[in-house]
Design a protein around this motif. Sequence first.
Motif, PDB file in Angstrom:
ATOM      1  N   MET A   1       0.805  -1.064   0.034  1.00 54.00           N
ATOM      2  CA  MET A   1       0.005  -0.208  -0.135  1.00 54.00           C
ATOM      3  C   MET A   1       0.787   1.296  -0.141  1.00 54.00           C
ATOM      4  SD  MET A   1      -3.240  -0.642   2.705  1.00 54.00           S
ATOM      5  CE  MET A   1      -4.343  -1.479   2.161  1.00 54.00           C
ATOM      6  N   SER A   2       0.819   1.814  -1.273  1.00 53.27           N
ATOM      7  CA  SER A   2       1.767   3.323  -1.088  1.00 53.27           C
ATOM      8  C   SER A   2       0.977   4.380  -0.915  1.00 53.27           C
ATOM      9  CB  SER A   2       2.787   3.162  -2.447  1.00 53.27           C
ATOM     10  OG  SER A   2       1.974   4.009  -3.365  1.00 53.27           O
ATOM     11  N   ILE A   3       1.368   5.309  -0.085  1.00 57.24           N
ATOM     12  CA  ILE A   3       0.819   6.377   0.313  1.00 57.24           C
ATOM     13  C   ILE A   3       1.488   7.716  -0.282  1.00 57.24           C
ATOM     14  CG2 ILE A   3       0.217   7.841   2.036  1.00 57.24           C
ATOM     15  CD1 ILE A   3      -0.577   5.507   3.884  1.00 57.24           C
ATOM     16  N   GLN A   4       0.765   8.480  -0.826  1.00 55.03           N
ATOM     17  CA  GLN A   4       1.464   9.526  -1.651  1.00 55.03           C
ATOM     18  C   GLN A   4       0.807  11.057  -1.246  1.00 55.03           C
ATOM     19  OE1 GLN A   4       2.179   8.980  -5.829  1.00 55.03           O
ATOM     20  NE2 GLN A   4       4.043   7.481  -5.162  1.00 55.03           N
ATOM     21  N   THR A   5      -0.604  10.689  -1.399  1.00 53.88           N
ATOM     22  CA  THR A   5      -1.416  11.939  -1.069  1.00 53.88           C
ATOM     23  C   THR A   5      -2.325  11.618  -0.015  1.00 53.88           C
ATOM     24  OG1 THR A   5      -1.556  12.376  -3.423  1.00 53.88           O
ATOM     25  CG2 THR A   5      -3.320  13.360  -2.192  1.00 53.88           C
ATOM     26  N   ILE A   6      -2.338  12.567   1.064  1.00 57.88           N
ATOM     27  CA  ILE A   6      -3.144  12.397   2.420  1.00 57.88           C
ATOM     28  C   ILE A   6      -4.192  13.651   2.370  1.00 57.88           C
ATOM     29  CG2 ILE A   6      -3.014  12.683   4.813  1.00 57.88           C
ATOM     30  CD1 ILE A   6      -0.009  11.460   4.569  1.00 57.88           C
ATOM     31  N   MET A   7      -5.504  13.276   2.600  1.00 55.01           N
ATOM     32  CA  MET A   7      -6.514  14.064   2.745  1.00 55.01           C
ATOM     33  C   MET A   7      -6.885  14.230   4.130  1.00 55.01           C
ATOM     34  SD  MET A   7     -10.242  14.298   1.317  1.00 55.01           S
ATOM     35  CE  MET A   7     -11.239  15.894   1.190  1.00 55.01           C
ATOM     36  N   VAL A   8      -6.813  15.522   4.676  1.00 51.12           N
ATOM     37  CA  VAL A   8      -7.293  15.977   6.217  1.00 51.12           C
ATOM     38  C   VAL A   8      -8.685  16.375   6.112  1.00 51.12           C
ATOM     39  CG1 VAL A   8      -6.337  16.778   8.366  1.00 51.12           C
ATOM     40  CG2 VAL A   8      -4.782  16.129   6.847  1.00 51.12           C
ATOM     41  N   ILE A   9      -9.435  15.964   6.767  1.00 51.80           N
ATOM     42  CA  ILE A   9     -10.845  16.500   6.767  1.00 51.80           C
ATOM     43  C   ILE A   9     -10.909  17.454   8.444  1.00 51.80           C
ATOM     44  CG2 ILE A   9     -13.499  16.226   7.103  1.00 51.80           C
ATOM     45  CD1 ILE A   9     -12.654  14.803   4.465  1.00 51.80           C
ATOM     46  N   GLY A  10     -11.113  18.680   8.186  1.00 49.92           N
ATOM     47  CA  GLY A  10     -11.161  19.465   9.337  1.00 49.92           C
ATOM     48  C   GLY A  10      -9.870  20.283   9.503  1.00 49.92           C
ATOM     49  N   ALA A  11      -9.611  21.555   9.266  1.00 51.26           N
ATOM     50  CA  ALA A  11      -8.592  22.264   9.466  1.00 51.26           C
ATOM     51  C   ALA A  11      -8.540  22.886  10.872  1.00 51.26           C
ATOM     52  CB  ALA A  11      -8.548  23.379   8.313  1.00 51.26           C
ATOM     53  N   GLY A  12      -9.176  22.287  12.202  1.00 48.96           N
ATOM     54  CA  GLY A  12      -9.069  23.074  13.203  1.00 48.96           C
ATOM     55  C   GLY A  12      -7.756  22.725  13.754  1.00 48.96           C
ATOM     56  N   GLN A  13      -7.752  22.938  15.106  1.00 50.38           N
ATOM     57  CA  GLN A  13      -6.433  22.736  16.037  1.00 50.38           C
ATOM     58  C   GLN A  13      -5.860  21.437  15.738  1.00 50.38           C
ATOM     59  OE1 GLN A  13      -6.096  23.002  20.856  1.00 50.38           O
ATOM     60  NE2 GLN A  13      -8.217  22.727  19.984  1.00 50.38           N
ATOM     61  N   MET A  14      -6.409  20.315  15.493  1.00 52.71           N
ATOM     62  CA  MET A  14      -5.668  19.062  15.149  1.00 52.71           C
ATOM     63  C   MET A  14      -5.566  18.894  13.791  1.00 52.71           C
ATOM     64  SD  MET A  14      -5.069  17.692  18.109  1.00 52.71           S
ATOM     65  CE  MET A  14      -4.708  16.168  17.897  1.00 52.71           C
ATOM     66  N   GLY A  15      -6.616  19.139  13.112  1.00 51.61           N
ATOM     67  CA  GLY A  15      -6.368  18.866  11.399  1.00 51.61           C
ATOM     68  C   GLY A  15      -5.408  19.829  10.942  1.00 51.61           C
ATOM     69  N   SER A  16      -5.207  20.979  11.352  1.00 47.50           N
ATOM     70  CA  SER A  16      -4.157  21.800  10.699  1.00 47.50           C
ATOM     71  C   SER A  16      -2.813  21.204  11.242  1.00 47.50           C
ATOM     72  CB  SER A  16      -4.342  23.272  11.111  1.00 47.50           C
ATOM     73  OG  SER A  16      -4.189  23.392  12.673  1.00 47.50           O
ATOM     74  N   GLY A  17      -2.587  20.734  12.544  1.00 47.97           N
ATOM     75  CA  GLY A  17      -1.432  20.206  12.830  1.00 47.97           C
ATOM     76  C   GLY A  17      -0.943  18.927  12.042  1.00 47.97           C
ATOM     77  N   ILE A  18      -2.140  18.160  11.979  1.00 45.80           N
ATOM     78  CA  ILE A  18      -1.755  16.776  11.246  1.00 45.80           C
ATOM     79  C   ILE A  18      -1.434  17.140   9.752  1.00 45.80           C
ATOM     80  CG2 ILE A  18      -2.989  14.732  10.360  1.00 45.80           C
ATOM     81  CD1 ILE A  18      -4.833  14.776  12.784  1.00 45.80           C
ATOM     82  N   ALA A  19      -2.097  18.199   9.143  1.00 45.01           N
ATOM     83  CA  ALA A  19      -1.728  18.524   7.758  1.00 45.01           C
ATOM     84  C   ALA A  19      -0.326  19.019   7.980  1.00 45.01           C
ATOM     85  CB  ALA A  19      -2.628  19.396   7.163  1.00 45.01           C
ATOM     86  N   GLN A  20       0.099  19.804   8.588  1.00 47.09           N
ATOM     87  CA  GLN A  20       1.464  20.101   8.777  1.00 47.09           C
ATOM     88  C   GLN A  20       2.573  19.250   8.936  1.00 47.09           C
ATOM     89  OE1 GLN A  20       2.242  23.311  11.964  1.00 47.09           O
ATOM     90  NE2 GLN A  20       4.400  22.746  11.985  1.00 47.09           N
ATOM     91  N   VAL A  21       2.301  18.195   9.863  1.00 48.10           N
ATOM     92  CA  VAL A  21       3.516  17.086   9.745  1.00 48.10           C
ATOM     93  C   VAL A  21       3.345  16.317   8.622  1.00 48.10           C
ATOM     94  CG1 VAL A  21       3.608  17.070  12.487  1.00 48.10           C
ATOM     95  CG2 VAL A  21       1.964  15.441  11.047  1.00 48.10           C
ATOM     96  N   CYS A  22       2.215  15.953   7.946  1.00 48.60           N
ATOM     97  CA  CYS A  22       2.157  15.156   6.637  1.00 48.60           C
ATOM     98  C   CYS A  22       3.039  16.015   5.645  1.00 48.60           C
ATOM     99  CB  CYS A  22       0.715  15.117   6.179  1.00 48.60           C
ATOM    100  SG  CYS A  22      -0.145  13.801   7.528  1.00 48.60           S
ATOM    101  N   ALA A  23       2.650  17.377   5.459  1.00 45.49           N
ATOM    102  CA  ALA A  23       3.474  18.029   4.269  1.00 45.49           C
ATOM    103  C   ALA A  23       4.878  18.190   4.699  1.00 45.49           C
ATOM    104  CB  ALA A  23       2.882  19.503   4.288  1.00 45.49           C
ATOM    105  N   THR A  24       5.165  18.177   6.134  1.00 42.88           N
ATOM    106  CA  THR A  24       6.712  18.359   6.211  1.00 42.88           C
ATOM    107  C   THR A  24       7.338  16.956   5.923  1.00 42.88           C
ATOM    108  OG1 THR A  24       6.121  19.790   8.275  1.00 42.88           O
ATOM    109  CG2 THR A  24       8.216  18.675   8.423  1.00 42.88           C
ATOM    110  N   ALA A  25       6.797  16.012   6.184  1.00 41.27           N
ATOM    111  CA  ALA A  25       7.109  14.711   5.826  1.00 41.27           C
ATOM    112  C   ALA A  25       7.439  14.408   4.360  1.00 41.27           C
ATOM    113  CB  ALA A  25       6.453  13.616   6.370  1.00 41.27           C
TER     114      ALA A  25
END
Length: 283
Positions: A1-25
């Motif tokens: 299972m190869s993961i390239q694109t990650i969708m995060v639902i909800g750009a609140g406190q947690m969602g924005s943090g999750i999006a940040q670490v995913c884009a950083t990686a």
Amino acid sequence: MSIQTIMVIGAGQMGSGIAQVCATAGYDVILNDQKQEFFDRGLANITKNLSRDVEKGRKTEEEKAAILSRLQQSLSIDDAKNADIVIEAAVENMEIKQSIFRQLDSIAPAHTILATNTSSLPITELAAVTNRPEKVIGMHFMNPVPVMKLVEVIRGLATTDEVYEAVRDLSVKLEKTPVEVNDFPGFVANRILLPMINEAIYTVYEGVASIEDVDTVMKLGMNHPMGPLTLADFIGLDTCLAIMEILHEGLGDSKYRPCPLLRKYVAAGWVGKKSGRGFYVYE
Ligand code: NAI
């Protein structure tokens, strides 16, 4: 299972943090929220965090720009058609999450993993509204996401080993430490933390010690960075009560009964830092 694109639902406190670490990686990230202003608030939060990293010399301007360029705005759940995994971080409400999972199940390609950052809702019940319960899993990040190292990876009843391993590997690529957890109320983190907080409240309720002294005991005696009552104020006493109710109802043991003093504070609207008053008063 190869993961390239990650969708995060909800750009609140947690969602924005999750999006940040995913884009950083290095992942391509589709950050979704319901309204432009909510997306903008999440993006502002990410930009602020990255700018602080640049100021402190932890990142260069070029790295910051590259991370931001990997973030794509989304105001439509239809964008799930381009995702290899969706991490849902919308509000903590079963009906809303089930509705999101039903839609994701019909939009996302067959290989797409559907993960949720829920802190307390049953993964198995969420999986049951989809036609792919084997691809539904919990990915419980801690707040603030860019700082905290732990991810509880929660297996629903039907989650396959392949999906579990893909999410465990993803967590490691995000520079987190994954812990394997089975789907029972409170998972591990909240099952242990919240009864401790509840017991601290009982200690005050029964007049054993003052609020400040209970916190001092746990800080200086146990080396906790923050006393349990201060921590409760930060989490929100309403959230603390909701999690205790889930433990009490789900595990059926009276040891999880919420302290009457906790109920009283919540009923008064004294729900902690966010309301200006909880166990402590905030200016
Ligand atoms: P929040 O209120 O900061 O953010 C939620 C975001 O989801 C908002 O921007 C809202 O507009 C958006 N949203 C709501 N419904 C949506 C929908 N149908 N589609 C797209 N976006 C939608 O909440 P927070 O604190 O980020 O919590 C999110 C989830 O993470 C909850 O399930 C919570 O239990 C969990 N969680 C929270 C932690 C915390 O310390 N705050 C820690 C670990 C998990």
